[in-house]
Design a protein around this motif. Structure first.
Motif, short mmCIF file in Angstrom:
data_model
loop_
_atom_site.label_atom_id
_atom_site.label_comp_id
_atom_site.label_asym_id
_atom_site.label_seq_id
_atom_site.Cartn_x
_atom_site.Cartn_y
_atom_site.Cartn_z
N GLY A 92 0.71 -1.22 -0.05
CA GLY A 92 0.00 0.02 0.19
C GLY A 92 0.99 1.20 -0.02
O GLY A 92 2.02 1.29 0.22
N LEU A 93 0.19 2.48 -0.35
CA LEU A 93 0.99 3.59 -0.41
C LEU A 93 1.48 4.19 0.88
O LEU A 93 2.53 4.84 0.96
N LEU A 94 0.86 3.68 2.01
CA LEU A 94 1.30 4.12 3.34
C LEU A 94 2.58 3.50 3.64
O LEU A 94 3.64 4.43 4.39
N ALA A 95 2.89 2.46 3.12
CA ALA A 95 4.39 1.91 3.32
C ALA A 95 5.39 2.83 2.84
O ALA A 95 6.71 2.55 3.17
N LEU A 96 5.16 3.60 1.85
CA LEU A 96 6.26 4.40 1.18
C LEU A 96 6.78 5.47 2.28
O LEU A 96 7.91 5.87 2.01
#
Length: 256
Positions: A91-95
């Motif tokens: 997911g984007l949050l992991a970036l």
């Protein structure tokens, strides 16, 4: 280390010094007052034109260009493809947890993790790119101005030498040596301009174009990741920034 730049400077100086040495006495090309006029005048005119902090930043940037290796666009494309895989898996949050030395890339990752809109990400990152171009233009302009000041002060030193020579026309034995000293300042100015200042300005411009290219790859890669494009689409979108001959085949197996 930029070996091409170091090799260029060393080989150029070696050829010039060799030509002087083979042509006669090397010591006749050393004139302290002439160096004072050219070097001192060029520095003084540069400080009159630009702020002191900008001049220091320009020399610091020149040192960085020669000391640090450049990041190739292909490497940046590979980095964005890896981030694409991370976003698809976690997911984007992991970036937000991505660690990198590039502040621009870190900001792009944070914007993605914050679920910013495409327009906001594009405008924010483009503003960063425009700001970098403006800063680098000032640095390049400083060396371009120095490249024009050095020959001008060299000519000024020549005129000073000619005036001193003409004031001693009653002594013919001094005319030849005085003329040689007068011409040395023009030599110093031309040497500094063509051997140092103009090449440095050109190197800085080339490095700016490369850096902007890498930043644009990050910007478009971030937009692709936000759009949830698949691995191949991200690659095709980013590979357009580099010549076809330099493109490396994408490994679909790693891309999921």
């Amino acid at each position: 280390m930029d070996f091409a730049s170091i090799l260029g400077i060393l080989s150029g100086l070696a050829l010039i010094v060799s030509a002087i040495y083979l042509g006669g006495d090397f010591h006749i090309f050393i004139n302290v007052p002439g160096l004072m006029i050219v070097v001192g005048g060029t520095i003084a005119a540069t400080l009159l034109t630009f702020q002191f902090k900008d001049v220091l930043a320009a020399f610091k940037s020149a040192f960085i260009v020669f000391a640090q290796d450049r990041t190739k666009p292909q490497q940046m494309i590979h980095t964005m493809l890896e981030l694409s895989k991370v976003s698809h898996r976690n997911g984007l949050l992991a970036l937000a947890n991505v660690e990198t030395t590039s502040k621009f890339l870190k900001r792009a990752c944070n914007l993605l993790a914050d679920a910013a809109s495409e327009d906001f990400i594009r405008q924010t990152l483009q503003t960063e790119i425009d700001s970098l171009i403006a800063r680098h233009f000032t640095v390049q302009d400083i060396f371009k101005k120095m490249a024009s000041y050095a020959p001008a002060f060299g000519m000024l030193g020549t005129l000073i030498g000619l005036v001193q020579m003409l004031s001693q026309l009653d002594n013919p034995d001094t005319i030849g040596p005085a003329m040689a000293v007068a011409l040395l300042t023009t030599f110093y100015g031309s040497l500094m301009s063509t051997m140092f200042f103009l090449p440095i300005a050109g190197k800085l411009r080339a490095r700016t174009l490369l850096e902007v290219q890498n930043l644009e790859i990050i910007r478009e890669g971030a937009i692709s990741i936000l759009s949830n494009d698949n691995y191949l689409n991200v690659y095709e979108r980013l590979s357009s920034y580099i010549p076809e001959a330099q493109r490396q085949p994408v490994n679909l197996g790693k891309g999921g």
